[in-house]
Motif scaffolding. Structure first.
Motif, PDB file in Angstrom:
ATOM      1  N   ALA A  96     -46.514  39.084  10.768  1.00  0.00           N
ATOM      2  CA  ALA A  96     -47.476  39.475  11.806  1.00  0.00           C
ATOM      3  C   ALA A  96     -48.872  38.934  11.507  1.00  0.00           C
ATOM      4  N   ASN A  97     -49.188  38.748  10.222  1.00  0.00           N
ATOM      5  CA  ASN A  97     -50.497  38.216   9.851  1.00  0.00           C
ATOM      6  C   ASN A  97     -50.463  36.774   9.382  1.00  0.00           C
ATOM      7  N   SER A  98     -49.316  36.359   8.818  1.00  0.00           N
ATOM      8  CA  SER A  98     -49.251  35.008   8.236  1.00  0.00           C
ATOM      9  C   SER A  98     -48.867  33.954   9.273  1.00  0.00           C
ATOM     10  N   GLY A  99     -48.065  34.370  10.255  1.00  0.00           N
ATOM     11  CA  GLY A  99     -47.539  33.377  11.196  1.00  0.00           C
ATOM     12  C   GLY A  99     -46.733  32.295  10.493  1.00  0.00           C
ATOM     13  N   ARG A 100     -46.118  32.671   9.394  1.00  0.00           N
ATOM     14  CA  ARG A 100     -45.485  31.678   8.523  1.00  0.00           C
ATOM     15  C   ARG A 100     -43.984  31.919   8.453  1.00  0.00           C
ATOM     16  N   PHE A 101     -43.222  30.878   8.740  1.00  0.00           N
ATOM     17  CA  PHE A 101     -41.766  30.961   8.585  1.00  0.00           C
ATOM     18  C   PHE A 101     -41.205  29.600   8.225  1.00  0.00           C
ATOM     19  N   TRP A 102     -39.938  29.602   7.833  1.00  0.00           N
ATOM     20  CA  TRP A 102     -39.280  28.370   7.392  1.00  0.00           C
ATOM     21  C   TRP A 102     -37.992  28.173   8.186  1.00  0.00           C
ATOM     22  N   VAL A 103     -37.748  26.937   8.561  1.00  0.00           N
ATOM     23  CA  VAL A 103     -36.530  26.561   9.278  1.00  0.00           C
ATOM     24  C   VAL A 103     -35.630  25.795   8.313  1.00  0.00           C
ATOM     25  N   PHE A 104     -34.356  26.216   8.259  1.00  0.00           N
ATOM     26  CA  PHE A 104     -33.366  25.589   7.392  1.00  0.00           C
ATOM     27  C   PHE A 104     -32.279  24.995   8.278  1.00  0.00           C
ATOM     28  N   PRO A 105     -32.392  23.694   8.602  1.00  0.00           N
ATOM     29  CA  PRO A 105     -31.388  23.097   9.486  1.00  0.00           C
ATOM     30  C   PRO A 105     -29.998  23.200   8.854  1.00  0.00           C
ATOM     31  N   ASN A 106     -29.009  23.515   9.671  1.00  0.00           N
ATOM     32  CA  ASN A 106     -27.641  23.679   9.172  1.00  0.00           C
ATOM     33  C   ASN A 106     -26.969  22.312   9.091  1.00  0.00           C
ATOM     34  N   PRO A 107     -26.668  21.846   7.883  1.00  0.00           N
ATOM     35  CA  PRO A 107     -26.081  20.504   7.752  1.00  0.00           C
ATOM     36  C   PRO A 107     -24.701  20.392   8.387  1.00  0.00           C
ATOM     37  N   ALA A 108     -24.041  21.533   8.619  1.00  0.00           N
ATOM     38  CA  ALA A 108     -22.717  21.483   9.251  1.00  0.00           C
ATOM     39  C   ALA A 108     -22.816  21.147  10.737  1.00  0.00           C
ATOM     40  N   ARG A 109     -24.001  21.282  11.309  1.00  0.00           N
ATOM     41  CA  ARG A 109     -24.166  20.939  12.731  1.00  0.00           C
ATOM     42  C   ARG A 109     -24.476  19.446  12.827  1.00  0.00           C
ATOM     43  N   ASN A 110     -23.465  18.676  12.469  1.00  0.00           N
ATOM     44  CA  ASN A 110     -23.625  17.233  12.287  1.00  0.00           C
ATOM     45  C   ASN A 110     -22.829  16.455  13.322  1.00  0.00           C
ATOM     46  N   THR A 111     -22.591  17.074  14.477  1.00  0.00           N
ATOM     47  CA  THR A 111     -21.889  16.371  15.551  1.00  0.00           C
ATOM     48  C   THR A 111     -22.701  16.504  16.837  1.00  0.00           C
ATOM     49  N   ALA A 112     -22.465  15.566  17.740  1.00  0.00           N
ATOM     50  CA  ALA A 112     -23.194  15.592  19.010  1.00  0.00           C
ATOM     51  C   ALA A 112     -22.942  16.911  19.742  1.00  0.00           C
ATOM     52  N   ALA A 113     -21.718  17.414  19.640  1.00  0.00           N
ATOM     53  CA  ALA A 113     -21.385  18.662  20.326  1.00  0.00           C
ATOM     54  C   ALA A 113     -22.222  19.835  19.815  1.00  0.00           C
ATOM     55  N   LEU A 114     -22.668  19.732  18.566  1.00  0.00           N
ATOM     56  CA  LEU A 114     -23.478  20.805  17.976  1.00  0.00           C
ATOM     57  C   LEU A 114     -24.960  20.452  18.004  1.00  0.00           C
ATOM     58  N   GLY A 115     -25.313  19.434  18.799  1.00  0.00           N
ATOM     59  CA  GLY A 115     -26.719  19.128  19.011  1.00  0.00           C
ATOM     60  C   GLY A 115     -27.290  18.041  18.130  1.00  0.00           C
ATOM     61  N   ASP A 116     -26.464  17.482  17.242  1.00  0.00           N
ATOM     62  CA  ASP A 116     -26.975  16.437  16.352  1.00  0.00           C
ATOM     63  C   ASP A 116     -27.221  15.157  17.167  1.00  0.00           C
ATOM     64  N   VAL A 117     -28.410  14.587  16.999  1.00  0.00           N
ATOM     65  CA  VAL A 117     -28.738  13.377  17.761  1.00  0.00           C
ATOM     66  C   VAL A 117     -28.610  12.110  16.913  1.00  0.00           C
ATOM     67  N   ASN A 118     -28.221  12.250  15.639  1.00  0.00           N
ATOM     68  CA  ASN A 118     -28.137  11.075  14.764  1.00  0.00           C
ATOM     69  C   ASN A 118     -26.930  11.245  13.849  1.00  0.00           C
ATOM     70  N   THR A 119     -25.794  10.731  14.277  1.00  0.00           N
ATOM     71  CA  THR A 119     -24.570  10.973  13.508  1.00  0.00           C
ATOM     72  C   THR A 119     -24.439  10.039  12.314  1.00  0.00           C
ATOM     73  N   THR A 120     -25.340   9.069  12.171  1.00  0.00           N
ATOM     74  CA  THR A 120     -25.284   8.229  10.971  1.00  0.00           C
ATOM     75  C   THR A 120     -26.111   8.815   9.833  1.00  0.00           C
ATOM     76  N   ALA A 121     -26.903   9.831  10.135  1.00  0.00           N
ATOM     77  CA  ALA A 121     -27.705  10.476   9.089  1.00  0.00           C
ATOM     78  C   ALA A 121     -27.042  11.782   8.681  1.00  0.00           C
ATOM     79  N   ARG A 122     -27.080  12.066   7.406  1.00  0.00           N
ATOM     80  CA  ARG A 122     -26.461  13.278   6.866  1.00  0.00           C
ATOM     81  C   ARG A 122     -27.103  14.525   7.493  1.00  0.00           C
ATOM     82  N   GLY A 123     -26.287  15.500   7.844  1.00  0.00           N
ATOM     83  CA  GLY A 123     -26.809  16.773   8.329  1.00  0.00           C
ATOM     84  C   GLY A 123     -27.299  16.711   9.767  1.00  0.00           C
TER      85      GLY A 123
END
Ligand SMILES: [Ca+2]
Ligand SMILES: [Ca+2]
Ligand SMILES: [Ca+2]
Ligand SMILES: [Zn+2]
Length: 472
Positions: free
Chosen positions: A76-103
């Motif tokens: 509420a005061n820091s406005g600070r958070f971290w995003v951890f992309p899920n490496p298993a979402r590595n297909t176009a169907a799961l939203g991955d836009v670059n299938t030649t790059a890991r994760g």
């Protein structure tokens, strides 16, 4: 000043107008990182602001942790958070836009209230991982259950381990939860097993503590990944459960098989590596651990103790061993094991400096076992200064990002930073492991056609080393 004006003119000429639905704030991060979003630190957020109603509906499948958990500061005061992309979402169907790059790569959109006013943001996930400076993996000797573990560091460590493909016992992905539990420890020990070196390395040899060396490897440019072997025209794969290894081992197999085939014309056959979690298979090889063991098939006529006469088939096995020993790859041979004295003597005569083990149990009559050692660590690298979109080049696209988010994410001073670093670049890292680009459709097809035959043979296949004692 002339240069600055010229660059501005250049930018004005080629930068497209911001999209109509552009977010209020724009962030960029990398697939293997804990991507920090620090709203309170931004030029567009006034000091003392409050934050609430974080809406992450488009982040489905990814992990987001706030400062409440990671740094014991109220979001509420820091406005600070971290995003951890899920490496298993590595297909176009799961939203991955670059299938030649890991994760995962792509754009995630969210919103929140800043001082009660709705603000939108986007997080663009780029390939690779950060190995030094902000965004790299921190360490303070984290280990399982240790009270003094730094939650942020643990989350960074978990994210990096899962991005590299190291899993919990049984194969489940490492959970990114800032809690250093048993699953994290298993993945970590397999990771450590890749580089602590030596023969007979198992998870039991790893200390499970993330000190400077382990963190150095988590950040290294040539860190190992853990993944399933893919056949090429130089080798086939008949391993069943034990078909996983480190990228270092897979690189040695890829290159060593090419050299071996050049020496004898024989396509190599890999009969065992490690299981998906880096543990040995109790059914076949209790000692094939941490992705650094290779079983290479040998011709049936050599499946004996040796008789003092080197046959053509034995000579070929010796040539294959020499080819692997001489191969320059990420991983390298640190020992061969055989139970055939003629093969043992031939390898020793050809390459006296290569360690050999003669297995008196007979467990290595039917294949050549190769133990693999690590490369020299290449230190992690920072992101380029002025590379606002993290594509590893400082160019007009970064100016476009600056123009879109100046006043929100960026200051006027950031423009000068960009200008001073204009034109710099570094290689993009984070591609899928190179050995996976080698497979040829013909080889894969042949293997697929042969699969029923291999499966049939497997039923009668005898484990070469059913006990720990027989496969040192
Ligand atoms: Ca990808
Ligand atoms: Ca012989
Ligand atoms: Ca850039
Ligand atoms: Zn073996």
């Amino acid at each position: 000043m002339v240069q600055r004006l010229r660059l501005l003119a250049l930018a004005a000429a080629i930068v497209p107008a911001p999209a109509a639905l552009a977010a209020d704030f724009g962030f960029f991060g990398r697939s293997g990182d804990a991507i920090e979003i620090n709203l309170a630190g931004l030029p567009g957020v006034s000091p003392g602001s409050t934050f609430s109603d974080l809406n992450l509906s488009s982040f489905t499948g990814h992990t987001v942790l706030t400062s409440d958990l990671l740094t014991a500061q109220p979001f509420a005061n820091s406005g600070r958070f971290w995003v951890f992309p899920n490496p298993a979402r590595n297909t176009a169907a799961l939203g991955d836009v670059n299938t030649t790059a890991r994760g995962f790569q792509g754009v995630l959109n969210g919103s929140l209230l800043v001082n009660g006013v709705s603000q939108t943001f986007s997080v663009t996930v780029q390939p690779g991982y950060t190995g030094a400076g902000a965004g790299s993996v921190g360490q303070s000797s984290e280990s399982q259950g240790r009270a003094a573990n730094n939650p942020l560091f643990v989350a960074q460590q978990q994210q990096r381990l899962r991005y590299f493909g190291f899993v919990s016992e049984g194969g489940a992905p490492v959970a990114v939860d800032a809690d250093f539990g048993a699953g994290t420890a298993t993945a970590l020990k397999t990771f450590q097993g890749a580089f602590i070196g030596g023969i007979n390395t198992t998870q039991a040899n790893a200390d499970g503590i993330i000190g400077p060396t382990t963190a150095g490897w988590l950040n290294a440019q040539n860190a190992p990944t853990f993944q399933k072997i893919v056949p090429t025209s130089a080798y086939t794969v008949s391993a069943v459960s034990e078909s996983y290894a480190t990228s270092w081992t897979l690189d040695l197999i890829a290159k060593g098989s090419i050299n071996a085939k050049a020496a004898t014309g024989i396509t190599q056959r890999i009969t065992a590596l490690s299981t998906v979690d880096g543990y040995g298979s109790s059914q076949w090889h209790s000692t094939h651990l941490v992705g650094t063991d290779i079983d290479l098939a040998t011709a049936a006529s050599t499946h004996n103790w040796g008789n003092g006469v080197t046959s053509t088939d034995e000579a070929n096995v010796i040539k294959h061993a020499v080819a692997f020993a001489d191969t320059v790859a990420s991983g390298h041979v640190i020992r061969f094991i055989t139970s055939n004295q003629d093969i043992y003597d031939g390898i020793h005569a050809a390459r006296p400096s290569v360690p050999l083990y003669y297995d008196t149990s007979g467990g290595h009559q039917d294949h050549l076992h190769i133990d693999v050692g690590p490369p020299t660590r290449v230190a992690g690298r920072t992101n380029l200064i002025g590379d606002f979109n993290l594509d590893d080049v400082v160019n007009a696209q970064d100016l476009a990002v600056w123009e879109q988010y100046v006043g929100a994410n960026f200051t006027g001073g950031d423009f000068l930073t960009w200008q001073r670093n204009f034109g710099r670049s570094q290689p993009v890292i984070g591609a899928e492991v190179a050995v996976q680009s080698i497979p040829e459709p013909s080889a894969a097809l042949l293997l697929a056609l042969a699969a029923p035959l291999l499966a049939t043979r497997r039923l009668g296949f005898q484990p070469d080393s059913p006990s720990a004692a027989s496969s040192p």
